[in-house]
Each structure stands twice: as C-alpha cells, then as structure tokens.
Motif scaffolding. Structure first.
Motif, PDB file in Angstrom:
ATOM      1  N   MET A  26    -104.096 -93.011 -77.107  1.00  0.00           N
ATOM      2  CA  MET A  26    -103.476 -92.688 -75.834  1.00  0.00           C
ATOM      3  C   MET A  26    -102.697 -91.130 -77.062  1.00  0.00           C
ATOM      4  O   MET A  26    -102.591 -90.770 -77.575  1.00  0.00           O
ATOM      5  CB  MET A  26    -102.342 -93.743 -75.495  1.00  0.00           C
ATOM      6  N   THR A  27    -102.755 -90.146 -75.874  1.00  0.00           N
ATOM      7  CA  THR A  27    -101.877 -88.973 -76.250  1.00  0.00           C
ATOM      8  C   THR A  27    -100.902 -88.805 -76.440  1.00  0.00           C
ATOM      9  O   THR A  27    -100.359 -89.377 -75.301  1.00  0.00           O
ATOM     10  CB  THR A  27    -102.785 -88.049 -74.833  1.00  0.00           C
ATOM     11  N   LEU A  28     -99.743 -88.431 -76.765  1.00  0.00           N
ATOM     12  CA  LEU A  28     -98.198 -87.893 -76.439  1.00  0.00           C
ATOM     13  C   LEU A  28     -98.220 -88.074 -75.423  1.00  0.00           C
ATOM     14  O   LEU A  28     -96.939 -87.927 -74.879  1.00  0.00           O
ATOM     15  CB  LEU A  28     -97.984 -86.742 -78.068  1.00  0.00           C
ATOM     16  N   THR A  29     -98.751 -86.530 -74.431  1.00  0.00           N
ATOM     17  CA  THR A  29     -98.122 -86.382 -73.094  1.00  0.00           C
ATOM     18  C   THR A  29     -98.392 -88.236 -71.876  1.00  0.00           C
ATOM     19  O   THR A  29     -97.837 -87.748 -71.258  1.00  0.00           O
ATOM     20  CB  THR A  29     -99.893 -85.812 -72.537  1.00  0.00           C
ATOM     21  N   SER A  32     -96.046 -89.533 -72.852  1.00  0.00           N
ATOM     22  CA  SER A  32     -94.143 -89.373 -72.357  1.00  0.00           C
ATOM     23  C   SER A  32     -93.947 -89.537 -70.898  1.00  0.00           C
ATOM     24  O   SER A  32     -92.846 -89.617 -70.275  1.00  0.00           O
ATOM     25  CB  SER A  32     -94.126 -87.955 -72.800  1.00  0.00           C
ATOM     26  N   GLY A  33     -95.641 -89.332 -70.401  1.00  0.00           N
ATOM     27  CA  GLY A  33     -95.679 -90.013 -69.112  1.00  0.00           C
ATOM     28  C   GLY A  33     -94.637 -91.161 -68.566  1.00  0.00           C
ATOM     29  O   GLY A  33     -94.329 -91.504 -67.776  1.00  0.00           O
ATOM     30  N   ILE A  39     -92.186 -84.225 -74.507  1.00  0.00           N
ATOM     31  CA  ILE A  39     -92.812 -84.135 -75.442  1.00  0.00           C
ATOM     32  C   ILE A  39     -92.417 -84.325 -77.202  1.00  0.00           C
ATOM     33  O   ILE A  39     -92.695 -84.504 -77.932  1.00  0.00           O
ATOM     34  CB  ILE A  39     -94.260 -83.523 -75.389  1.00  0.00           C
ATOM     35  N   VAL A  40     -91.323 -83.329 -76.394  1.00  0.00           N
ATOM     36  CA  VAL A  40     -90.512 -82.877 -77.588  1.00  0.00           C
ATOM     37  C   VAL A  40     -89.991 -84.036 -78.564  1.00  0.00           C
ATOM     38  O   VAL A  40     -89.749 -83.763 -80.375  1.00  0.00           O
ATOM     39  CB  VAL A  40     -89.812 -81.715 -77.076  1.00  0.00           C
ATOM     40  N   ILE A  61     -91.514 -97.873 -75.615  1.00  0.00           N
ATOM     41  CA  ILE A  61     -92.422 -96.854 -76.265  1.00  0.00           C
ATOM     42  C   ILE A  61     -92.857 -98.074 -77.115  1.00  0.00           C
ATOM     43  O   ILE A  61     -93.982 -98.255 -76.414  1.00  0.00           O
ATOM     44  CB  ILE A  61     -91.906 -96.246 -77.356  1.00  0.00           C
ATOM     45  N   CYS A  62     -92.631 -99.418 -76.761  1.00  0.00           N
ATOM     46  CA  CYS A  62     -93.186-100.456 -77.616  1.00  0.00           C
ATOM     47  C   CYS A  62     -93.742-101.219 -76.343  1.00  0.00           C
ATOM     48  O   CYS A  62     -95.418-101.657 -76.135  1.00  0.00           O
ATOM     49  CB  CYS A  62     -92.219-101.449 -77.891  1.00  0.00           C
TER      50      CYS A  62
END
Length: 76
Positions: A26-29, A32-33, A39-40, A61-62
């Motif tokens: 998974m990407t940070l982007t 974030s969504g 993202i910052v 997040i979890c």
C-alpha cells in the motif's frame, strides 16, 4: 532539524508505518485516502517525527492496515 531516529530515541516510540505499508503493498497516498489524514501528516508519523496521535487517527490507520496498535507503534 533533529534526525527522525533522534526523535524516536527521545520518545522511546518507533512507528512501523513504512514497514506495514510495504508488507501490504500500500502507498502512503492510498492510506491517506482511506483514513482521511493528509500525506504530510502521515509522513510525519512514518518518519518518527510525530509528538502525538489522536486515538481516532490511530484506530483508522490500524483498521486500514488490518493491524493492531502494537504492530504499528513499538518501543524503540
């Protein structure tokens, strides 16, 4: 500006966000969504620069990463 490792040493907490993202492909982007956090701000957490985190953010997040808090945040 202090190095991220120095911040982690001061708090005694290391965030394993980068490792969990990699394990899940998974990407940070994308995260974030899913969690509604910029993202910052996720980057600050990922780089051990966060001084605090809201329980609602931690829970989101979890949930998105299908992990427990103890998998995300560990003592350093």
């Amino acid at each position: 500006m202090p190095h991220a490792d120095a911040d982690a040493e001061l708090s005694g907490i290391h965030c394993r966000l980068d490792e969990l993202l990699a394990e899940r492909g998974m990407t940070l982007t994308r995260l974030s969504g899913l969690v509604g956090v910029s993202i910052v701000n996720l980057s600050v957490l990922k780089n051990d620069r966060a001084r605090a985190i809201r329980f609602s953010t931690l829970a989101a997040i979890c949930e998105a990463l299908d992990c427990e808090v103890g998998e995300l945040l560990v003592r350093s």
